[in-house]
Scaffold this motif. Structure first.
Motif, PDB file in Angstrom:
ATOM      1  N   MET A   1       0.839  -1.181   0.000  1.00 49.62           N
ATOM      2  CA  MET A   1       0.000   0.000   0.000  1.00 49.62           C
ATOM      3  C   MET A   1       0.883   1.243   0.000  1.00 49.62           C
ATOM      4  O   MET A   1       1.744   1.404   0.857  1.00 49.62           O
ATOM      5  CB  MET A   1      -0.886  -0.016   1.256  1.00 49.62           C
ATOM      6  N   LEU A   2       0.682   2.103  -0.981  1.00 46.11           N
ATOM      7  CA  LEU A   2       1.438   3.344  -1.037  1.00 46.11           C
ATOM      8  C   LEU A   2       0.781   4.393  -0.141  1.00 46.11           C
ATOM      9  O   LEU A   2      -0.444   4.463  -0.037  1.00 46.11           O
ATOM     10  CB  LEU A   2       1.502   3.882  -2.467  1.00 46.11           C
ATOM     11  N   MET A   3       1.613   5.199   0.481  1.00 43.70           N
ATOM     12  CA  MET A   3       1.088   6.242   1.360  1.00 43.70           C
ATOM     13  C   MET A   3       0.406   7.326   0.539  1.00 43.70           C
ATOM     14  O   MET A   3       0.717   7.537  -0.628  1.00 43.70           O
ATOM     15  CB  MET A   3       2.210   6.835   2.198  1.00 43.70           C
TER      16      MET A   3
ATOM     17  N   ARG B   1       5.583  18.133  -3.975  1.00 43.42           N
ATOM     18  CA  ARG B   1       4.609  17.532  -4.892  1.00 43.42           C
ATOM     19  C   ARG B   1       4.006  16.267  -4.297  1.00 43.42           C
ATOM     20  O   ARG B   1       2.807  16.022  -4.427  1.00 43.42           O
ATOM     21  CB  ARG B   1       5.244  17.224  -6.249  1.00 43.42           C
ATOM     22  N   ILE B   2       4.825  15.468  -3.615  1.00 47.40           N
ATOM     23  CA  ILE B   2       4.297  14.266  -2.953  1.00 47.40           C
ATOM     24  C   ILE B   2       3.246  14.663  -1.934  1.00 47.40           C
ATOM     25  O   ILE B   2       2.173  14.069  -1.869  1.00 47.40           O
ATOM     26  CB  ILE B   2       5.428  13.470  -2.271  1.00 47.40           C
TER      27      ILE B   2
ATOM     28  N   THR C   1       6.843   9.913  -9.491  1.00 42.38           N
ATOM     29  CA  THR C   1       6.899   8.498  -9.845  1.00 42.38           C
ATOM     30  C   THR C   1       6.629   7.634  -8.620  1.00 42.38           C
ATOM     31  O   THR C   1       6.900   8.044  -7.481  1.00 42.38           O
ATOM     32  CB  THR C   1       8.280   8.117 -10.418  1.00 42.38           C
ATOM     33  N   SER C   2       6.093   6.468  -8.854  1.00 43.81           N
ATOM     34  CA  SER C   2       5.836   5.552  -7.736  1.00 43.81           C
ATOM     35  C   SER C   2       7.159   5.143  -7.091  1.00 43.81           C
ATOM     36  O   SER C   2       7.213   4.918  -5.883  1.00 43.81           O
ATOM     37  CB  SER C   2       5.055   4.320  -8.196  1.00 43.81           C
ATOM     38  N   ARG C   3       8.221   5.097  -7.867  1.00 43.89           N
ATOM     39  CA  ARG C   3       9.547   4.762  -7.326  1.00 43.89           C
ATOM     40  C   ARG C   3       9.967   5.781  -6.265  1.00 43.89           C
ATOM     41  O   ARG C   3      10.477   5.418  -5.201  1.00 43.89           O
ATOM     42  CB  ARG C   3      10.551   4.724  -8.473  1.00 43.89           C
ATOM     43  N   THR C   4       9.749   7.061  -6.544  1.00 45.04           N
ATOM     44  CA  THR C   4      10.091   8.111  -5.586  1.00 45.04           C
ATOM     45  C   THR C   4       9.205   8.021  -4.359  1.00 45.04           C
ATOM     46  O   THR C   4       9.678   8.155  -3.226  1.00 45.04           O
ATOM     47  CB  THR C   4       9.967   9.500  -6.252  1.00 45.04           C
ATOM     48  N   LEU C   5       7.928   7.771  -4.574  1.00 50.69           N
ATOM     49  CA  LEU C   5       6.989   7.640  -3.461  1.00 50.69           C
ATOM     50  C   LEU C   5       7.371   6.475  -2.554  1.00 50.69           C
ATOM     51  O   LEU C   5       7.394   6.609  -1.326  1.00 50.69           O
ATOM     52  CB  LEU C   5       5.573   7.460  -4.004  1.00 50.69           C
ATOM     53  N   VAL C   6       7.726   5.344  -3.155  1.00 51.46           N
ATOM     54  CA  VAL C   6       8.141   4.168  -2.379  1.00 51.46           C
ATOM     55  C   VAL C   6       9.414   4.471  -1.598  1.00 51.46           C
ATOM     56  O   VAL C   6       9.556   4.080  -0.435  1.00 51.46           O
ATOM     57  CB  VAL C   6       8.337   2.948  -3.313  1.00 51.46           C
ATOM     58  N   LYS C   7      10.325   5.201  -2.204  1.00 54.71           N
ATOM     59  CA  LYS C   7      11.586   5.554  -1.544  1.00 54.71           C
ATOM     60  C   LYS C   7      11.336   6.405  -0.294  1.00 54.71           C
ATOM     61  O   LYS C   7      11.866   6.119   0.779  1.00 54.71           O
ATOM     62  CB  LYS C   7      12.478   6.313  -2.527  1.00 54.71           C
ATOM     63  N   VAL C   8      10.507   7.428  -0.428  1.00 56.40           N
ATOM     64  CA  VAL C   8      10.212   8.316   0.697  1.00 56.40           C
ATOM     65  C   VAL C   8       9.446   7.551   1.781  1.00 56.40           C
ATOM     66  O   VAL C   8       9.741   7.670   2.968  1.00 56.40           O
ATOM     67  CB  VAL C   8       9.436   9.570   0.226  1.00 56.40           C
ATOM     68  N   GLN C   9       8.481   6.744   1.371  1.00 55.23           N
ATOM     69  CA  GLN C   9       7.722   5.962   2.339  1.00 55.23           C
ATOM     70  C   GLN C   9       8.642   5.010   3.097  1.00 55.23           C
ATOM     71  O   GLN C   9       8.513   4.846   4.311  1.00 55.23           O
ATOM     72  CB  GLN C   9       6.616   5.171   1.635  1.00 55.23           C
ATOM     73  N   GLY C  10       9.583   4.401   2.417  1.00 56.87           N
ATOM     74  CA  GLY C  10      10.535   3.502   3.066  1.00 56.87           C
ATOM     75  C   GLY C  10      11.392   4.211   4.099  1.00 56.87           C
ATOM     76  O   GLY C  10      11.672   3.670   5.172  1.00 56.87           O
ATOM     77  N   ILE C  11      11.801   5.418   3.785  1.00 52.57           N
ATOM     78  CA  ILE C  11      12.601   6.204   4.735  1.00 52.57           C
ATOM     79  C   ILE C  11      11.777   6.524   5.976  1.00 52.57           C
ATOM     80  O   ILE C  11      12.245   6.358   7.105  1.00 52.57           O
ATOM     81  CB  ILE C  11      13.139   7.480   4.065  1.00 52.57           C
TER      82      ILE C  11
END
Length: 71
Positions: free
Chosen positions: A1-3, A35-36, A43-53
């Protein structure tokens, strides 16, 4: 699930992080992080990266849209 955008804002605030701090850790610009947090185009890649952090620092993203902090 993406934030969601609001979950990103809540998690960052709960962890006491500024936009600049999180952007620097994620290796993205402050504009991209903004923007997030405003449901802009990223990109979903950027979103996943930030969520992971954020998750790595203790943020817990719940399906009901809320955010908690593990600890």
């Amino acid at each position: 699930m993406l934030m969601t955008a609001s979950q990103c804002r809540m998690a960052r605030a709960a962890l006491g992080m500024t936009l600049r701090e999180l952007a620097a850790i994620a290796g993205i610009s402050v504009n991209t992080l903004s923007r997030i947090e405003s449901e802009g185009n990223v990109t979903s890649r950027t979103l996943v990266k930030v969520q992971g952090i954020l998750a790595g620092r203790g943020a817990v993203f719940r399906r009901d849209g809320s955010v908690g902090v593990a600890g």
